[in-house]
Write a protein that holds these residues in place. Structure first.
Motif, PDB file in Angstrom:
ATOM      1  N   ARG A 264       0.836  -1.239  -0.120  1.00 58.96           N
ATOM      2  CA  ARG A 264       0.092  -0.040   0.050  1.00 58.96           C
ATOM      3  C   ARG A 264       0.772   1.287   0.016  1.00 58.96           C
ATOM      4  NH1 ARG A 264      -3.934  -0.739   4.847  1.00 58.96           N
ATOM      5  NH2 ARG A 264      -4.605   1.251   4.295  1.00 58.96           N
ATOM      6  N   LEU A 265       1.731   1.433  -1.119  1.00 59.10           N
ATOM      7  CA  LEU A 265       2.593   2.554  -1.035  1.00 59.10           C
ATOM      8  C   LEU A 265       2.014   3.674  -1.393  1.00 59.10           C
ATOM      9  CD1 LEU A 265       5.943   1.240  -2.581  1.00 59.10           C
ATOM     10  CD2 LEU A 265       5.320   1.301  -0.308  1.00 59.10           C
ATOM     11  N   THR A 266       0.635   3.599  -1.873  1.00 59.58           N
ATOM     12  CA  THR A 266       0.078   4.969  -2.409  1.00 59.58           C
ATOM     13  C   THR A 266      -1.055   5.454  -1.133  1.00 59.58           C
ATOM     14  OG1 THR A 266      -1.866   3.495  -3.125  1.00 59.58           O
ATOM     15  CG2 THR A 266       0.126   4.388  -4.696  1.00 59.58           C
ATOM     16  N   ASP A 267      -0.963   4.850   0.113  1.00 62.39           N
ATOM     17  CA  ASP A 267      -1.574   5.222   1.158  1.00 62.39           C
ATOM     18  C   ASP A 267      -0.645   6.162   2.116  1.00 62.39           C
ATOM     19  OD1 ASP A 267      -2.830   5.515   3.640  1.00 62.39           O
ATOM     20  OD2 ASP A 267      -3.702   3.484   3.636  1.00 62.39           O
ATOM     21  N   VAL A 268      -0.899   7.351   1.583  1.00 63.75           N
ATOM     22  CA  VAL A 268       0.055   8.332   2.394  1.00 63.75           C
ATOM     23  C   VAL A 268       0.069   8.366   3.902  1.00 63.75           C
ATOM     24  CG1 VAL A 268       0.717  10.794   2.637  1.00 63.75           C
ATOM     25  CG2 VAL A 268       0.133   9.891   0.225  1.00 63.75           C
ATOM     26  N   ALA A 269      -1.500   8.334   4.526  1.00 64.23           N
ATOM     27  CA  ALA A 269      -1.413   8.352   5.808  1.00 64.23           C
ATOM     28  C   ALA A 269      -0.861   7.339   6.468  1.00 64.23           C
ATOM     29  CB  ALA A 269      -2.710   8.382   6.190  1.00 64.23           C
ATOM     30  N   LEU A 270      -0.787   5.733   5.890  1.00 64.12           N
ATOM     31  CA  LEU A 270      -0.345   4.633   6.177  1.00 64.12           C
ATOM     32  C   LEU A 270       1.202   4.934   6.282  1.00 64.12           C
ATOM     33  CD1 LEU A 270      -0.401   1.740   7.371  1.00 64.12           C
ATOM     34  CD2 LEU A 270      -0.191   1.155   4.714  1.00 64.12           C
ATOM     35  N   ARG A 271       1.847   5.403   5.275  1.00 62.76           N
ATOM     36  CA  ARG A 271       3.241   5.394   4.980  1.00 62.76           C
ATOM     37  C   ARG A 271       3.882   6.499   5.780  1.00 62.76           C
ATOM     38  NH1 ARG A 271       4.394   0.525   3.022  1.00 62.76           N
ATOM     39  NH2 ARG A 271       6.619   1.342   3.180  1.00 62.76           N
ATOM     40  N   ARG A 272       3.129   7.369   6.311  1.00 64.56           N
ATOM     41  CA  ARG A 272       3.823   8.489   7.208  1.00 64.56           C
ATOM     42  C   ARG A 272       4.170   7.839   8.591  1.00 64.56           C
ATOM     43  NH1 ARG A 272      -0.066  13.538   5.634  1.00 64.56           N
ATOM     44  NH2 ARG A 272       1.177  14.645   4.131  1.00 64.56           N
ATOM     45  N   ALA A 273       3.035   6.790   8.852  1.00 61.41           N
ATOM     46  CA  ALA A 273       3.211   6.358  10.202  1.00 61.41           C
ATOM     47  C   ALA A 273       4.188   4.932  10.151  1.00 61.41           C
ATOM     48  CB  ALA A 273       1.796   5.827  10.658  1.00 61.41           C
ATOM     49  N   LEU A 274       4.085   4.419   8.995  1.00 64.30           N
ATOM     50  CA  LEU A 274       4.953   2.993   9.195  1.00 64.30           C
ATOM     51  C   LEU A 274       6.401   3.300   8.875  1.00 64.30           C
ATOM     52  CD1 LEU A 274       4.654  -0.272   8.894  1.00 64.30           C
ATOM     53  CD2 LEU A 274       4.274   0.265   6.263  1.00 64.30           C
ATOM     54  N   GLU A 275       6.864   4.131   7.993  1.00 65.84           N
ATOM     55  CA  GLU A 275       8.002   4.298   7.590  1.00 65.84           C
ATOM     56  C   GLU A 275       8.893   4.630   8.735  1.00 65.84           C
ATOM     57  OE1 GLU A 275       8.543   5.933   3.691  1.00 65.84           O
ATOM     58  OE2 GLU A 275       7.033   4.617   2.743  1.00 65.84           O
TER      59      GLU A 275
END
Length: 281
Positions: A19-30
């Motif tokens: 889900r690399l296009t899910d900005v909210a998720l990536r902001r938290a995950l990375e």
């Protein structure tokens, strides 16, 4: 290379790429996971040249020859290989830039270490658009400034879109996060920096006037899209500077404004310095 064919996109070892296009998720995950994503062989090359360590790579088989020389020093790093369909299902977009690498996120340096030897730095306060962050880094690299400082609420320079738009220069330009202005302003002043806030203000001086006799060390402070600089940033600024505009336009995109200011305030390079930060590494 340690090549591993992708049998299922649900495999837990592929979680870095989901889900690399899910900005909210990536902001938290990375950041929480201590990683960032380098997209394309060019960006991966620059990340490795900067000393960053890969933890895995994802690509289509046809890109293996391009990656093999880059990963010679990392024989134990898993290289996940899949079809175009499986890669798109996993990431959420068509992987057309060659490859993705999950990189270990480097520890940010201390502010004083970033400022050591610098004379021109850009401060990004609460910029929320990753594209603008990446474009600002590219301007800093291309116009010979020394570093970027980002506020606590500024978008992540290592987010995939920021890295891509910057052409990988976020991996080369020295940068770090600063605290609030109560902490950051005194430390910048102690390092000898004049805080020049780019903003519209009744007491602002034009960029032409400021550049005619610039301070030796300048921190160019850029504000958020729409709202501009905070009142606190303006209150700690030594000078408020504005870019003269025409045709009723009152401002530029923040990355464009940074480029204009950096060019006007540039320090002429000496021989051999026209490609800062190993631009073609």
């Amino acid at each position: 290379m340690r090549i591993i064919p992708i049998d299922t996109v649900d495999a837990p070892e592929l979680a870095d790429y989901t889900r690399l296009t899910d900005v909210a998720l990536r902001r938290a995950l990375e950041p929480a996971g201590g990683l960032y994503l380098a997209e394309s062989t060019k960006v991966i090359r620059r990340a490795l040249a900067a000393g960053h360590i890969p933890r895995s790579v994802l690509l289509h088989e046809r890109w293996l020859p391009d990656l093999e020389p880059l990963l010679e020093d990392f024989p134990d790093v898993p290289v996940y290989v899949g079809s175009e369909e499986s890669l798109e299902e996993l990431t959420g977009f068509h992987l057309h830039r060659g490859a993705l690498a999950a990189m270990h996120r480097p520890e940010l340096p201390a502010l004083e270490d970033v400022l050591a030897g610098a004379s021109r730095v850009v401060v990004l306060e609460d910029i929320v658009d990753h594209t603008n962050v990446g474009a600002a880094f590219r301007a800093v690299a291309g116009l010979g400034a020394d570093a970027v400082l980002v506020s606590p609420r500024c978008a992540d320079p290592l987010y995939r879109r920021s890295v891509r738009v910057s052409m990988g220069t976020v991996l080369q330009v020295p940068w770090t996060r600063i605290g609030d202005w109560a902490d950051a302003a005194p430390r910048l002043h102690d390092a000898g920096f004049h805080l020049a806030a780019l903003a519209l203000s009744d007491d602002a001086v034009s960029l032409d006037e400021f550049a005619a006799d610039p301070p030796q060390k300048i921190a160019i402070v850029m504000g958020a899209e729409g709202d501009g600089l905070s009142r606190r940033a303006l209150s700690v600024a030594d000078t408020v500077v504005t870019i003269p505009m025409a045709h009723g336009i009152d401002s530029l995109n923040v990355a464009s404004a940074a480029a204009v200011a950096l060019y006007a305030l540039r320090v002429p390079p000496t021989a051999g310095e026209m490609q800062p930060f190993g631009a073609d590494a």
